[in-house]
Scaffold this active site. Structure first.
Site, PDB file in Angstrom:
ATOM      1  N   ASP A  60      -4.053   5.816   0.045  1.00 51.12           N
ATOM      2  CA  ASP A  60      -3.354   6.908  -0.649  1.00 51.12           C
ATOM      3  C   ASP A  60      -3.710   6.891  -2.142  1.00 51.12           C
ATOM      4  O   ASP A  60      -3.272   7.759  -2.908  1.00 51.12           O
ATOM      5  CB  ASP A  60      -1.838   6.866  -0.415  1.00 51.12           C
ATOM      6  CG  ASP A  60      -1.179   5.624  -0.987  1.00 51.12           C
ATOM      7  OD1 ASP A  60      -1.900   4.705  -1.425  1.00 51.12           O
ATOM      8  OD2 ASP A  60       0.067   5.564  -0.990  1.00 51.12           O
ATOM      9  N   SER A  61      -4.576   5.941  -2.552  1.00 54.62           N
ATOM     10  CA  SER A  61      -5.183   6.000  -3.887  1.00 54.62           C
ATOM     11  C   SER A  61      -5.949   7.314  -4.020  1.00 54.62           C
ATOM     12  O   SER A  61      -6.283   7.734  -5.131  1.00 54.62           O
ATOM     13  CB  SER A  61      -6.116   4.798  -4.102  1.00 54.62           C
ATOM     14  OG  SER A  61      -6.967   4.614  -2.988  1.00 54.62           O
ATOM     15  N   ASP A  99      -3.840   5.066   5.387  1.00 56.97           N
ATOM     16  CA  ASP A  99      -2.640   4.676   4.651  1.00 56.97           C
ATOM     17  C   ASP A  99      -1.528   5.671   4.951  1.00 56.97           C
ATOM     18  O   ASP A  99      -1.735   6.887   4.847  1.00 56.97           O
ATOM     19  CB  ASP A  99      -2.960   4.774   3.151  1.00 56.97           C
ATOM     20  CG  ASP A  99      -2.434   3.607   2.362  1.00 56.97           C
ATOM     21  OD1 ASP A  99      -1.703   2.778   2.928  1.00 56.97           O
ATOM     22  OD2 ASP A  99      -2.780   3.519   1.172  1.00 56.97           O
ATOM     23  N   LYS A 129      -1.912   1.689   7.631  1.00 56.54           N
ATOM     24  CA  LYS A 129      -1.432   0.691   6.668  1.00 56.54           C
ATOM     25  C   LYS A 129      -0.071   1.141   6.149  1.00 56.54           C
ATOM     26  O   LYS A 129       0.150   2.334   5.886  1.00 56.54           O
ATOM     27  CB  LYS A 129      -2.407   0.525   5.492  1.00 56.54           C
ATOM     28  CG  LYS A 129      -1.915  -0.512   4.473  1.00 56.54           C
ATOM     29  CD  LYS A 129      -3.000  -0.929   3.512  1.00 56.54           C
ATOM     30  CE  LYS A 129      -3.218   0.045   2.378  1.00 56.54           C
ATOM     31  NZ  LYS A 129      -2.025   0.274   1.535  1.00 56.54           N
ATOM     32  N   GLU A 131       2.968  -0.026   3.321  1.00 53.24           N
ATOM     33  CA  GLU A 131       3.349  -0.887   2.199  1.00 53.24           C
ATOM     34  C   GLU A 131       4.732  -1.490   2.427  1.00 53.24           C
ATOM     35  O   GLU A 131       5.641  -0.802   2.904  1.00 53.24           O
ATOM     36  CB  GLU A 131       3.364  -0.083   0.891  1.00 53.24           C
ATOM     37  CG  GLU A 131       1.976   0.314   0.414  1.00 53.24           C
ATOM     38  CD  GLU A 131       1.994   0.949  -0.975  1.00 53.24           C
ATOM     39  OE1 GLU A 131       3.051   0.952  -1.643  1.00 53.24           O
ATOM     40  OE2 GLU A 131       0.929   1.457  -1.390  1.00 53.24           O
ATOM     41  N   GLU A 198      -2.000  -7.519  -2.901  1.00 57.83           N
ATOM     42  CA  GLU A 198      -2.457  -6.829  -4.112  1.00 57.83           C
ATOM     43  C   GLU A 198      -1.813  -7.424  -5.359  1.00 57.83           C
ATOM     44  O   GLU A 198      -0.577  -7.558  -5.433  1.00 57.83           O
ATOM     45  CB  GLU A 198      -2.140  -5.329  -4.023  1.00 57.83           C
ATOM     46  CG  GLU A 198      -2.573  -4.581  -5.290  1.00 57.83           C
ATOM     47  CD  GLU A 198      -2.667  -3.074  -5.146  1.00 57.83           C
ATOM     48  OE1 GLU A 198      -2.501  -2.554  -4.027  1.00 57.83           O
ATOM     49  OE2 GLU A 198      -2.923  -2.417  -6.173  1.00 57.83           O
TER      50      GLU A 198
HETATM   51  O1  KIV Z   1      -4.462   3.111  -1.475  1.00 55.93           O
HETATM   52  C1  KIV Z   1      -5.301   2.212  -1.574  1.00 55.93           C
HETATM   53  O2  KIV Z   1      -6.465   2.433  -1.919  1.00 55.93           O
HETATM   54  C2  KIV Z   1      -4.862   0.852  -1.288  1.00 55.93           C
HETATM   55  C3  KIV Z   1      -5.817  -0.265  -1.537  1.00 55.93           C
HETATM   56  C4  KIV Z   1      -6.024  -0.460  -2.965  1.00 55.93           C
HETATM   57  C5  KIV Z   1      -5.426  -1.504  -0.837  1.00 55.93           C
HETATM   58  O3  KIV Z   1      -3.759   0.656  -0.872  1.00 55.93           O
END
Ligand code: KIV
Length: 296
Positions: A60-61, A99, A129, A131, A198
């Site tokens: 989600d970056s 994510d 993924k 969090e 992280e």
């Molecule tokens: O959103 C993302 O890119 C991430 C990674 C940095 C692990 O969660």
């Protein structure tokens, strides 16, 4: 080549990654570190896949490095699905992990499960993924039970930026380190197949890596994790504020793009692009009849 895994076709699977950790733990062979990078589109996914990256995370970056948001909080499930589909089309060998964005797994478990299913069913993700540590125990267990492999993520979890009061290294005090250990243990106990660590001290990441039976994937967590992940824009030099301390910039693609675009603008303005060779021409016989036909 099919993206579906058949034993021996080279496709990276969840059991492969667990097996690597098992081999490393038993020191049976010098097991290979797991390589992970983020991608958000088809060409990047294809390049990463063909270069041999094991895991592609549609992080989600996306919100910050591609969509220009100030944090990852505004990213929607529809945006994540759209980009996951593009990555899926570009990735053959790598495991594709999507994510789950902020808000998509924070209400009730049934709704979170429905959202996770969309990533697998509609976008072709092979895992999601999530969090969070101890607080995600029930959710991760439910997703795993529904055959959706889950990658955990503890330490600095950017979706908690408001609760954490900023993007800071986590687990520095003894109490915070204890909590992080509990979080990592909870993620493993709930059935996750891997965990992102992280922005945590190297020593703590090493301890978690020694203790867990699932692979740890570090970002700003030192070299002792079972694998590493970076945001592809940091690695390529495609961010505007420079890479964070823990990232290594391997190329300056931003500079290459700027130069190519500046050169293009100059050529267009000077009339040197397009050249005659870059133009289509009418057929000679038809030219005589003063009619212009476009070559095929
Ligand atoms: O959103 C993302 O890119 C991430 C990674 C940095 C692990 O969660």
């Amino acid at each position: 080549m099919s993206a579906v895994s058949n034993p021996g076709n080279g496709k990276i699977t969840v059991p492969d990654l667990l097996h690597r950790k098992f081999l490393a733990a038993g020191s049976l062979v010098d097991s290979k570190k797991i390589t992970c990078l983020t991608a958000y589109d088809y060409p990047t996914a294809r390049l990463l896949d063909e270069a041999g990256v094991d895991v592609i995370l549609v992080g989600d970056s996306l919100g910050m490095v591609v969509l220009g948001y100030e944090s990852t909080l505004p990213v929607t499930i529809e945006e994540m699905l759209h980009h996951t589909r593009a990555v899926r089309r570009g990735a053959r060998r790598a495991l594709v992990v999507a994510d789950m964005p902020f808000g998509s797994f924070h209400t009730d478990t049934a709704e979170s499960l429905r959202n996770a299913v969309r990533f697998v069913k509609e976008a072709g993700a092979e895992a999601v993924k999530v969090e969070g540590g101890e607080r995600r125990l029930e959710l991760i267990a439910r997703l795993t039970e529904a055959e959706i492999p889950v990658m955990g993520h503890v330490g600095l979890t950017p979706q908690s930026v408001n609760a954490l009061g900023g993007y800071r290294v986590q687990g520095k005090t003894p109490d915070a380190a204890e909590q992080l250990l509990r979080d990592a243990r909870a993620v493993e106990a709930s059935g996750a197949f891997a965990i992102v660590l992280e922005a945590v001290p190297r020593e703590l990441a090493a301890q978690i890596t020694r203790e867990l039976r699932i692979p740890t994937i570090g970002i700003g967590a030192g070299p002792d994790c079972d694998g590493q992940i970076l945001v592809i824009h940091d690695l390529l030099g495609l961010t505007f504020d420079g890479p964070p301390k823990f990232a290594r910039q391997y190329a300056d693609v931003g500079k290459i793009i700027s130069k190519a675009v500046t050169d293009y603008c100059k050529d267009v303005r000077e009339g040197s692009f397009p050249s005659d060779a870059e133009s289509y021409h009418a057929l000679p016989s038809l030219k005589d009849r003063k009619k212009i036909y476009i070559e095929s």
